[in-house]
Design a protein around this motif. Structure first.
Motif: not given
Length: 390
Positions: A321-324, A351-352, A386-387
């Motif tokens: 959720d934090a990444r999103e 892509l997300v 996010v890499a």
């Protein structure tokens, strides 16, 4: 002004044209094909090629062995030294791969170029793009023609030629506009990726049918068996499946299944062939009291919708959720810094979802990663979060 249209119908004419086209630095190309509209399957109906001087219309239907007799053209399509200019080429290159095993090299797609200008939503038609960029209005009246019917009309031939006559002028104009925006490498990366597009057979085409949403989950095996029987008859008749019975009839038959042979004979909207041996008996067997359809196998994880997020709970779900949330922030900043069209090219919903699981370094092209990284730096956000893969 181009030369008159050359309409080619023999292997010798194809070979002669290929000898000329082989010396060109680039060719404009388009295909006309029938995709389950007038015959069964996907059928190549016409190849249009323009070398800057002569528009060629190559007709595969009169050829006795098209796969072999068109090989001189396939050699050019495979040749990385010759640029192939298409508009919206995905369906064309998939067809060439599926039917002839041709993998096209060195592609420039004008729809890709236009999309990367990010002036508007993508999926612009060739006719609209020619009008917008070149101020020329082309007649699109033959768009829904039956391209398998012969002889072709003069109107069809001109329509088909128009699909390639303006591609050089169009691609050059779009190339210059991209260069002015510093986006030449964007187009190079996206066009290079088109060489890797390959056809793969869909083992469960019935799952793409909108009608599946009108049945209960436990009815899916029956839905599948009716779909496959319809497909079998369509293949035998060389007709599109919708001519055997309409798509909307499929869920209706499943929900209100005829109870016996006579009920199937009386069922409306079915092709007469279905009401004859052996298909009538196969339909009746679907209604038999002791019939137990084979259960639908579980989809592999990679084909399930959002399989990754479904597997996560607790602390891992919170991290996803934090990444999103970070990606949503970045998309907002790209919209502000550049525009919303570019933001959607870099961080579409699909892509997300992929980045959350696999990481931006694996999912995105270099030009997209550069925008994402630079946006993160500019707004004091941590791109490394996010890499990499989750």
């Amino acid at each position: 002004m181009s030369n008159p249209i050359q309409y080619l119908t023999t292997a010798a004419e194809v070979q002669h044209a290929a000898d000329i086209l082989r010396t060109a630095s680039r060719i404009a190309i388009d295909l006309e094909f029938d995709d389950m509209r007038h015959r069964y399957g996907r059928n190549l109906a016409l190849i249009q090629i323009f070398d800057g001087q002569t528009p060629y219309l190559i007709d595969p239907l009169p050829l006795t062995n098209p796969a072999h007799e068109l090989e001189p053209l396939w050699l050019i399509l495979r040749d990385p030294a010759v640029v192939k200019v298409f508009h919206s080429c995905k369906s064309d290159i998939l067809l060439l791969d599926e039917l002839y095993g041709v993998h096209v090299r060195n592609i420039v797609d004008t729809s890709v170029q236009y999309t990367l200008l990010a002036e508007a939503d993508n999926n612009i038609s060739l006719g609209r793009l020619i009008q917008a960029e070149l101020g020329i209005e082309v007649d699109k009246g033959e768009q829904k023609s039956n391209w398998l019917k012969r002889p072709l009309t003069e109107a069809q031939m001109q329509y088909a030629a128009n699909d390639v006559l303006y591609l050089f002028e169009l691609t050059d104009r779009l190339r210059d506009k991209l260069a002015a925006l510093g986006r030449t490498h964007w187009a190079e990366e996206e066009n290079a990726a088109l060489e890797d597009v390959r056809y793969s057979r869909d083992e469960r085409p019935y799952l793409r049918m909108a009608g599946k949403y009108r049945i209960l989950p436990q009815e899916l095996p029956l839905f599948r068996d009716l779909y496959l029987l319809r497909d079998q008859v369509a293949r035998q008749l060389d007709r599109p499946p919708y001519m055997v019975f309409a798509n909307e009839r499929l869920p209706e038959l499943v929900r209100d299944l005829p109870r016996n042979l006579n009920a199937w004979k009386a069922a409306r909207g079915l092709h007469p062939e279905l009401k004859r041996t052996p298909y009538l008996e196969q339909l009746a067997a679907l209604s038999a009291e002791d019939f137990v359809p084979a259960p639908e196998p579980t989809l592999p994880a990679e084909q399930r919708r959002f399989p990754f997020r479904r597997r996560l709970t607790g602390e891992k779900a919170a991290r996803a959720d934090a990444r999103e949330q970070l990606l949503t922030q970045l998309k907002t900043y790209i919209t502000t810094d550049i525009n919303g069209f570019v933001a959607n090219l870099v961080l579409s919903n699909r892509l997300v979802a992929d980045i959350i699981e696999l990481g931006a370094e694996q999912v995105l092209r270099p030009w997209q990663k550069t925008i994402l990284r630079e946006t993160a730096e500019r707004h004091s956000l941590d791109y490394t979060l996010v890499a990499q893969p989750f």
